[in-house]
Design an enzyme around this catalytic site. Structure first.
Site, mmCIF file in Angstrom:
data_model
loop_
_atom_site.group_PDB
_atom_site.id
_atom_site.type_symbol
_atom_site.label_atom_id
_atom_site.label_comp_id
_atom_site.label_asym_id
_atom_site.label_seq_id
_atom_site.Cartn_x
_atom_site.Cartn_y
_atom_site.Cartn_z
ATOM 1 N N ASP A 83 101.224 -51.358 35.210
ATOM 2 C CA ASP A 83 100.945 -52.809 35.403
ATOM 3 C C ASP A 83 101.977 -53.171 35.225
ATOM 4 O OD1 ASP A 83 98.114 -53.854 36.753
ATOM 5 O OD2 ASP A 83 98.436 -54.795 35.242
ATOM 6 N N ARG A 84 101.606 -54.367 33.707
ATOM 7 C CA ARG A 84 101.163 -55.798 33.085
ATOM 8 C C ARG A 84 102.866 -54.836 31.986
ATOM 9 N NH1 ARG A 84 101.767 -59.582 36.522
ATOM 10 N NH2 ARG A 84 102.275 -61.199 33.825
ATOM 11 N N HIS A 141 94.480 -63.376 41.567
ATOM 12 C CA HIS A 141 94.341 -63.290 40.500
ATOM 13 C C HIS A 141 95.813 -63.963 40.058
ATOM 14 C CE1 HIS A 141 95.788 -59.231 41.086
ATOM 15 N NE2 HIS A 141 96.345 -59.769 39.696
ATOM 16 N N TYR A 157 100.462 -63.733 32.901
ATOM 17 C CA TYR A 157 101.144 -63.870 33.954
ATOM 18 C C TYR A 157 101.562 -65.403 34.539
ATOM 19 C CZ TYR A 157 98.186 -60.017 35.729
ATOM 20 O OH TYR A 157 97.364 -58.469 35.969
ATOM 21 N N HIS A 191 93.281 -47.457 40.839
ATOM 22 C CA HIS A 191 95.016 -47.903 39.957
ATOM 23 C C HIS A 191 94.908 -47.577 38.650
ATOM 24 C CE1 HIS A 191 97.533 -50.924 38.339
ATOM 25 N NE2 HIS A 191 96.675 -51.957 37.722
#
Length: 292
Positions: free
Chosen positions: A107-108, A152, A212, A272
């Site tokens: 992910d990030r 988001h 983000y 996920h």
């Protein structure tokens, strides 16, 4: 007592002026750095890290802005650029005695890993990315009503103020939403782990939003400059993803191959949070990557 990775030691390591990362380290052997995603901490790697520690030195930091790592202010929009966060990772590994290391991110953390691979191919020997697309491609594939899945991303791309207030008004509901809808096996996130993620996230709303926000600004500029300049990931790369391409109408492997000529791309049947839902599959994929 908060959950931990068994047999791993914990430390804080200074990686930049005024910024120290919390890190869990275990095992011995060639180094592997594991970077967590949203809305999580290094704890997401607890199963995979314990597996890899049998024959590797495994380094699991909390990214800057997350968990028990420092959360610097972001007055000019660069504190959470993936270039900045990637430099943290390289500095962390060097401080622990490793000039070269394998790197995996979810992910990030995968976006940080990709940036590290592009900026510091001298340091990153192998690279794995779990369940993301590169930043430019991520924005390109979100269109029409299908973009609702990434609401988001758009919320936290807004200028400072409103996103932080909205999320801060009900942080457990916001972050808990993703923990609930992005997993296919709720048992993979036991109550104590879920509570740890929610606590860490509610205490880090401004820095998570800044992370983000950077991906809608400075990260796009950095990635576009690299793509236009022909820069690629030259190390062996493995990507594990859910089959988002089928759901949203794109060829994920082709998008990744444009960045990573030496690519192995696989889809998974879990949700996920694959390092917790299918840790054996993830650990196995990482071990195969390290032999390439």
């Amino acid at each position: 007592m908060a959950p931990t990775i068994p047999d791993f030691t914990h430390d804080r390591v200074t990686v930049a002026d005024g910024v120290a990362l919390h890190v869990a380290v275990g095992g011995s052997g060639s180094p592997v750095v594991l970077l967590h995603g949203f809305p999580q901490t290094h704890l997401m790697w607890r199963h995979v890290a314990a597996d890899l520690a049998a024959d590797h030195t495994v380094i699991c930091p909390d990214l800057r802005g997350y968990g028990d790592s420092d959360k610097p202010a972001d007055p000019d929009g660069t504190a959470y650029a993936k270039r900045t966060m990637a430099a943290d990772v390289v500095a962390l590994a060097r401080a622990l005695g490793h000039d070269r290391f394998a790197l995996a991110g979810h992910d990030r953390g995968a976006l940080v890993a990709v940036r590290a691979g592009l900026d510091r191919p001298d340091a990153v020997t192998h690279l794995a990315a779990l369940d993301v697309l590169p930043t430019l491609d991520m924005w390109d594939v979100l269109h029409g009503t299908s973009a609702a899945v990434g609401f988001h991303l758009y919320l936290m791309a807004q200028p400072p103020g409103l996103p932080e207030r909205l999320i801060g008004a009900a942080p457990d509901a916001f972050f808990g939403h993703f923990l609930d809808v992005w997993t296919r096996d709720p048992g993979a996130l036991p109550a104590d782990v879920r509570a740890a993620y929610l606590k860490a996230s509610r205490e880090a709303v401004p820095s998570i939003v800044a992370d983000y926000r950077a991906s809608a600004g400075i990260d796009v500029a950095h990635d576009r400059a690299d793509r236009d300049g022909g820069k690629r990931l030259r190390m062996p790369v493995s990507v594990l993803q859910q089959d988002w391409g089928a759901a949203l109408g794109y060829d994920a492997a082709a998008l990744w191959r444009a960045w990573a000529p030496d690519l192995r791309h696989d889809t998974v049947g879990c949700g996920h949070f694959m390092a917790e839902e299918a840790p054996g599959e993830v650990a196995g994929a990482l071990r195969k990557l390290l032999t390439r």
